[in-house]
Scaffold this motif. Structure first.
Motif, PDB file in Angstrom:
ATOM      1  N   ALA A 247       0.854  -1.195   0.000  1.00 28.32           N
ATOM      2  CA  ALA A 247       0.000   0.000   0.000  1.00 28.32           C
ATOM      3  C   ALA A 247       0.885   1.238   0.000  1.00 28.32           C
ATOM      4  CB  ALA A 247      -0.911   0.000   1.225  1.00 28.32           C
ATOM      5  N   GLU A 248       0.341   2.339  -0.505  1.00 27.39           N
ATOM      6  CA  GLU A 248       1.089   3.586  -0.604  1.00 27.39           C
ATOM      7  C   GLU A 248       1.194   4.268   0.753  1.00 27.39           C
ATOM      8  OE1 GLU A 248       2.700   4.936  -3.000  1.00 27.39           O
ATOM      9  OE2 GLU A 248       1.908   4.197  -4.902  1.00 27.39           O
ATOM     10  N   LEU A 249       2.373   4.731   1.088  1.00 29.37           N
ATOM     11  CA  LEU A 249       2.542   5.552   2.283  1.00 29.37           C
ATOM     12  C   LEU A 249       1.874   6.907   2.052  1.00 29.37           C
ATOM     13  CD1 LEU A 249       4.763   3.360   2.803  1.00 29.37           C
ATOM     14  CD2 LEU A 249       6.124   5.175   3.853  1.00 29.37           C
ATOM     15  N   GLY A 250       1.090   7.364   3.031  1.00 29.64           N
ATOM     16  CA  GLY A 250       0.465   8.674   2.944  1.00 29.64           C
ATOM     17  C   GLY A 250      -0.903   8.692   2.305  1.00 29.64           C
ATOM     18  N   ASP A 251      -1.367   7.542   1.799  1.00 26.29           N
ATOM     19  CA  ASP A 251      -2.684   7.478   1.163  1.00 26.29           C
ATOM     20  C   ASP A 251      -3.770   6.939   2.079  1.00 26.29           C
ATOM     21  OD1 ASP A 251      -1.567   8.500  -1.104  1.00 26.29           O
ATOM     22  OD2 ASP A 251      -1.972   6.774  -2.388  1.00 26.29           O
ATOM     23  N   GLY A 252      -3.472   6.864   3.357  1.00 26.48           N
ATOM     24  CA  GLY A 252      -4.454   6.380   4.314  1.00 26.48           C
ATOM     25  C   GLY A 252      -4.138   4.973   4.792  1.00 26.48           C
ATOM     26  N   SER A 253      -4.730   4.605   5.914  1.00 29.16           N
ATOM     27  CA  SER A 253      -4.520   3.254   6.444  1.00 29.16           C
ATOM     28  C   SER A 253      -5.252   2.243   5.568  1.00 29.16           C
ATOM     29  CB  SER A 253      -5.015   3.172   7.883  1.00 29.16           C
ATOM     30  OG  SER A 253      -6.383   3.492   7.962  1.00 29.16           O
ATOM     31  N   VAL A 254      -4.905   0.975   5.761  1.00 31.40           N
ATOM     32  CA  VAL A 254      -5.473  -0.106   4.964  1.00 31.40           C
ATOM     33  C   VAL A 254      -6.570  -0.804   5.751  1.00 31.40           C
ATOM     34  CG1 VAL A 254      -4.994  -2.292   3.800  1.00 31.40           C
ATOM     35  CG2 VAL A 254      -3.295  -0.442   3.740  1.00 31.40           C
ATOM     36  N   ILE A 255      -7.755  -0.901   5.171  1.00 28.27           N
ATOM     37  CA  ILE A 255      -8.835  -1.693   5.745  1.00 28.27           C
ATOM     38  C   ILE A 255      -8.734  -3.065   5.106  1.00 28.27           C
ATOM     39  CG2 ILE A 255     -11.315  -1.875   6.139  1.00 28.27           C
ATOM     40  CD1 ILE A 255     -11.534   1.134   5.644  1.00 28.27           C
ATOM     41  N   VAL A 256      -8.233  -4.025   5.869  1.00 27.11           N
ATOM     42  CA  VAL A 256      -7.897  -5.335   5.319  1.00 27.11           C
ATOM     43  C   VAL A 256      -9.169  -6.152   5.088  1.00 27.11           C
ATOM     44  CG1 VAL A 256      -6.653  -7.488   5.745  1.00 27.11           C
ATOM     45  CG2 VAL A 256      -5.631  -5.292   6.405  1.00 27.11           C
ATOM     46  N   GLU A 275     -17.989   8.476   4.788  1.00 28.21           N
ATOM     47  CA  GLU A 275     -18.873   9.482   5.383  1.00 28.21           C
ATOM     48  C   GLU A 275     -18.080  10.672   5.918  1.00 28.21           C
ATOM     49  OE1 GLU A 275     -22.131   9.923   9.064  1.00 28.21           O
ATOM     50  OE2 GLU A 275     -21.314   7.947   8.529  1.00 28.21           O
ATOM     51  N   TYR A 276     -16.925  10.407   6.492  1.00 30.54           N
ATOM     52  CA  TYR A 276     -16.131  11.472   7.105  1.00 30.54           C
ATOM     53  C   TYR A 276     -14.938  11.897   6.248  1.00 30.54           C
ATOM     54  CZ  TYR A 276     -18.935  10.740  11.262  1.00 30.54           C
ATOM     55  OH  TYR A 276     -19.987  10.659  12.145  1.00 30.54           O
ATOM     56  N   ASP A 277     -14.959  11.472   4.995  1.00 32.45           N
ATOM     57  CA  ASP A 277     -13.923  11.875   4.032  1.00 32.45           C
ATOM     58  C   ASP A 277     -12.523  11.536   4.552  1.00 32.45           C
ATOM     59  OD1 ASP A 277     -13.098  12.889   1.594  1.00 32.45           O
ATOM     60  OD2 ASP A 277     -12.863  14.932   2.348  1.00 32.45           O
ATOM     61  N   ILE A 278     -12.374  10.320   5.037  1.00 34.78           N
ATOM     62  CA  ILE A 278     -11.100   9.829   5.552  1.00 34.78           C
ATOM     63  C   ILE A 278     -10.480   8.909   4.509  1.00 34.78           C
ATOM     64  CG2 ILE A 278      -9.969   8.482   7.373  1.00 34.78           C
ATOM     65  CD1 ILE A 278     -12.355   9.257   9.195  1.00 34.78           C
ATOM     66  N   PRO A 279      -9.292   9.202   4.021  1.00 34.21           N
ATOM     67  CA  PRO A 279      -8.684   8.348   2.991  1.00 34.21           C
ATOM     68  C   PRO A 279      -8.376   6.950   3.537  1.00 34.21           C
ATOM     69  CG  PRO A 279      -7.090   9.954   3.806  1.00 34.21           C
ATOM     70  CD  PRO A 279      -8.405  10.331   4.399  1.00 34.21           C
ATOM     71  N   TYR A 280      -8.556   5.950   2.669  1.00 34.49           N
ATOM     72  CA  TYR A 280      -8.248   4.576   3.074  1.00 34.49           C
ATOM     73  C   TYR A 280      -7.854   3.774   1.843  1.00 34.49           C
ATOM     74  CZ  TYR A 280     -12.804   3.106   1.203  1.00 34.49           C
ATOM     75  OH  TYR A 280     -13.877   2.853   0.374  1.00 34.49           O
ATOM     76  N   GLN A 281      -7.259   2.627   2.091  1.00 32.59           N
ATOM     77  CA  GLN A 281      -6.886   1.699   1.038  1.00 32.59           C
ATOM     78  C   GLN A 281      -7.427   0.316   1.404  1.00 32.59           C
ATOM     79  OE1 GLN A 281      -2.614   2.427  -0.352  1.00 32.59           O
ATOM     80  NE2 GLN A 281      -2.584   3.543   1.595  1.00 32.59           N
ATOM     81  N   ILE A 282      -7.513  -0.569   0.425  1.00 32.86           N
ATOM     82  CA  ILE A 282      -7.986  -1.940   0.648  1.00 32.86           C
ATOM     83  C   ILE A 282      -6.898  -2.910   0.215  1.00 32.86           C
ATOM     84  CG2 ILE A 282      -9.691  -3.696   0.045  1.00 32.86           C
ATOM     85  CD1 ILE A 282     -10.933  -1.486   1.619  1.00 32.86           C
ATOM     86  N   ASN A 283      -6.604  -3.864   1.069  1.00 33.22           N
ATOM     87  CA  ASN A 283      -5.715  -4.965   0.711  1.00 33.22           C
ATOM     88  C   ASN A 283      -6.389  -6.276   1.067  1.00 33.22           C
ATOM     89  OD1 ASN A 283      -3.606  -3.570  -0.395  1.00 33.22           O
ATOM     90  ND2 ASN A 283      -2.101  -4.106   1.164  1.00 33.22           N
ATOM     91  N   ALA A 284      -6.186  -7.276   0.212  1.00 30.95           N
ATOM     92  CA  ALA A 284      -6.706  -8.615   0.484  1.00 30.95           C
ATOM     93  C   ALA A 284      -5.609  -9.451   1.132  1.00 30.95           C
ATOM     94  CB  ALA A 284      -7.173  -9.269  -0.815  1.00 30.95           C
ATOM     95  N   GLU A 285      -5.928 -10.029   2.281  1.00 29.79           N
ATOM     96  CA  GLU A 285      -4.994 -10.905   2.994  1.00 29.79           C
ATOM     97  C   GLU A 285      -5.687 -12.246   3.194  1.00 29.79           C
ATOM     98  OE1 GLU A 285      -1.963 -10.197   3.677  1.00 29.79           O
ATOM     99  OE2 GLU A 285      -1.913  -8.016   3.413  1.00 29.79           O
ATOM    100  N   THR A 286      -5.184 -13.274   2.536  1.00 30.61           N
ATOM    101  CA  THR A 286      -5.890 -14.558   2.557  1.00 30.61           C
ATOM    102  C   THR A 286      -5.561 -15.409   3.778  1.00 30.61           C
ATOM    103  OG1 THR A 286      -4.131 -15.560   1.219  1.00 30.61           O
ATOM    104  CG2 THR A 286      -6.031 -14.640   0.053  1.00 30.61           C
ATOM    105  N   THR A 287      -4.503 -15.081   4.494  1.00 34.49           N
ATOM    106  CA  THR A 287      -4.173 -15.843   5.692  1.00 34.49           C
ATOM    107  C   THR A 287      -4.403 -15.001   6.940  1.00 34.49           C
ATOM    108  OG1 THR A 287      -2.402 -16.927   6.953  1.00 34.49           O
ATOM    109  CG2 THR A 287      -1.744 -15.196   5.408  1.00 34.49           C
ATOM    110  N   PRO A 288      -5.029 -15.563   7.967  1.00 36.30           N
ATOM    111  CA  PRO A 288      -5.276 -14.794   9.185  1.00 36.30           C
ATOM    112  C   PRO A 288      -4.044 -14.688  10.078  1.00 36.30           C
ATOM    113  CG  PRO A 288      -6.143 -17.003   9.428  1.00 36.30           C
ATOM    114  CD  PRO A 288      -5.636 -16.898   8.019  1.00 36.30           C
ATOM    115  N   ARG A 289      -3.038 -15.490   9.844  1.00 36.22           N
ATOM    116  CA  ARG A 289      -1.876 -15.507  10.729  1.00 36.22           C
ATOM    117  C   ARG A 289      -0.969 -14.313  10.451  1.00 36.22           C
ATOM    118  NH1 ARG A 289      -1.723 -20.145  13.627  1.00 36.22           N
ATOM    119  NH2 ARG A 289      -3.000 -21.861  12.851  1.00 36.22           N
ATOM    120  N   GLY A 290      -0.118 -14.010  11.429  1.00 39.13           N
ATOM    121  CA  GLY A 290       0.826 -12.912  11.261  1.00 39.13           C
ATOM    122  C   GLY A 290       0.490 -11.668  12.047  1.00 39.13           C
ATOM    123  N   THR A 291      -0.730 -11.547  12.544  1.00 41.38           N
ATOM    124  CA  THR A 291      -1.127 -10.411  13.390  1.00 41.38           C
ATOM    125  C   THR A 291      -1.998 -10.916  14.536  1.00 41.38           C
ATOM    126  OG1 THR A 291      -3.244  -9.865  12.327  1.00 41.38           O
ATOM    127  CG2 THR A 291      -1.238  -8.968  11.304  1.00 41.38           C
TER     128      THR A 291
END
Length: 352
Positions: A247-256, A275-291
């Motif tokens: 994901a791009e730095l500075g383009d908002g957090s990622v909603i996984v 609704e609140y004009d907050i920038p965000y990005q989307i990433n697909a993560e197929t494995t739940p492990r790692g966090t």
């Protein structure tokens, strides 16, 4: 305290998995200004509660989780010449260790460097492969007796690296994974000072994520939240990486989006951001492990879980890099999300 100053203080502190006591105190001193209750559990998780304004009978419980531990090293042996052999605590990129300055936390803090046989005296086979941890050593510039008087097997070792600012809103330092997530929780709590929220909000700085999401496992089991949201870091775009994995730095957090994420929580976070004009990005993560999301999701009979990540370059090195704007926007997103959660929404999570 401003986010940059808080993150800098956290980055410069030591808190290797299993040794989070000092960093926990720093976090406690700040978060206690924005919460109603704060405690440390048996494993070392720091758990805060900001009470909601709903009726006590049916107030939803939301849990935010970000781990405060960091990767590091541990003393394994001291040889007859005073050189220290070590192992890793968590997943360190061993290619980055040679030449690093370190501090060994023995009876006193001892400075040293990580060395290995230089290429001039390596054979051809050795020169063509990466040096492994077992072939490295820590040199503290002292003889065997003095080293053994100060340092013991099991002592923790941390890379020395001062947090610093780059151009714009970019910063770099060690342990931004996941002190950035802890800073997001602070930003969320600051935003909530001016917002009404029905739900009780638990903000948890978890321990031992880097060695098996242990803190999130026990704290979730204790709290039993209706909703769990984990804040961690994800891979930021850099040379040699693919667009779909970063994901791009500075383009908002990622909603996984992935199997560890409840679909209705994912949609609600996106709706809130828009609704609140907050920038965000989307990433697909197929494995739940790692966090910590894996531990939260499967606690007890299952917890509806979401994952927010902050784009980060050079993960698990001493020069992790991120954009402070993403931290601020993630805090705004979570605060506005929390302010909209009521019992009716929680009940709807049980119906797919």
């Amino acid at each position: 305290m401003e986010n940059k100053e808080f993150l800098e203080e956290l980055s410069n502190y030591t808190g290797i998995s299993g040794g989070e006591k000092k960093i926990s105190k720093v976090i406690k001193d700040i978060l206690s200004n924005f919460t109603d209750e704060i405690k440390t559990d048996t494993l070392g998780n720091l758990i805060t509660l900001k009470k909601g304004e709903g009726s006590s009978a049916d107030k939803p419980k939301i849990m935010l989780a970000a781990h405060m531990d960091e990767i590091g090293l541990m003393v394994k042996d001291i040889d007859d010449d005073g050189f220290i052999k070590f192992t890793t605590v968590g997943g360190i990129d061993q290619r980055t260790l040679i030449g690093q300055e370190v501090s060994v936390y023995g009876k006193e803090v001892v400075s040293g460097i990580i060395g290995a046989k230089p290429p001039h005296v390596q054979n051809k086979k050795e020169r063509n492969r990466a040096i492994k941890v077992k072939d490295m050593h820590i040199d503290v510039g002292r003889g065997e007796k003095e080293v053994k008087d100060l340092i013991s097997v099991g002592d923790l070792v941390v890379t020395e690296r001062e947090f610093s600012e780059l151009d714009g809103n970019r910063v770099t330092g060690k342990a931004l994974d996941d002190r950035a997530g802890v800073t997001v929780m602070l930003e969320c709590l600051k935003e909530l000072q001016r917002l009404y929220h029905e739900a009780d909000l638990y903000s948890v700085a978890t321990v031992q994520e880097e060695v098996g999401v242990r803190g999130a496992t026990t704290s979730t089991y204790n709290i039993v939240p209706d909703i769990g949201i984990v804040i961690d870091v994800g891979h930021g775009k850099m040379p040699g990486t693919s667009d779909e994995d970063t994901a791009e730095l500075g383009d908002g957090s990622v909603i996984v989006l992935g199997p560890q994420v409840h679909p209705k929580l994912h949609e609600k976070l996106k709706e809130t951001a828009e609704e609140y004009d907050i920038p965000y990005q989307i990433n697909a993560e197929t494995t739940p492990r790692g966090t910590d999301a894996f531990a939260v999701q499967v606690a007890r009979s299952g917890i509806p879980t979401a994952l927010i990540s902050i784009p980060l370059r050079y993960m698990h090195t001493s020069v992790e890099t991120l954009d402070l704007t993403d931290i601020k926007q993630a805090g705004r997103l979570l605060a506005n999300f929390v302010s909209q959660i009521d019992s009716e929404f929680v009940e709807g999570l049980r119906c797919f």
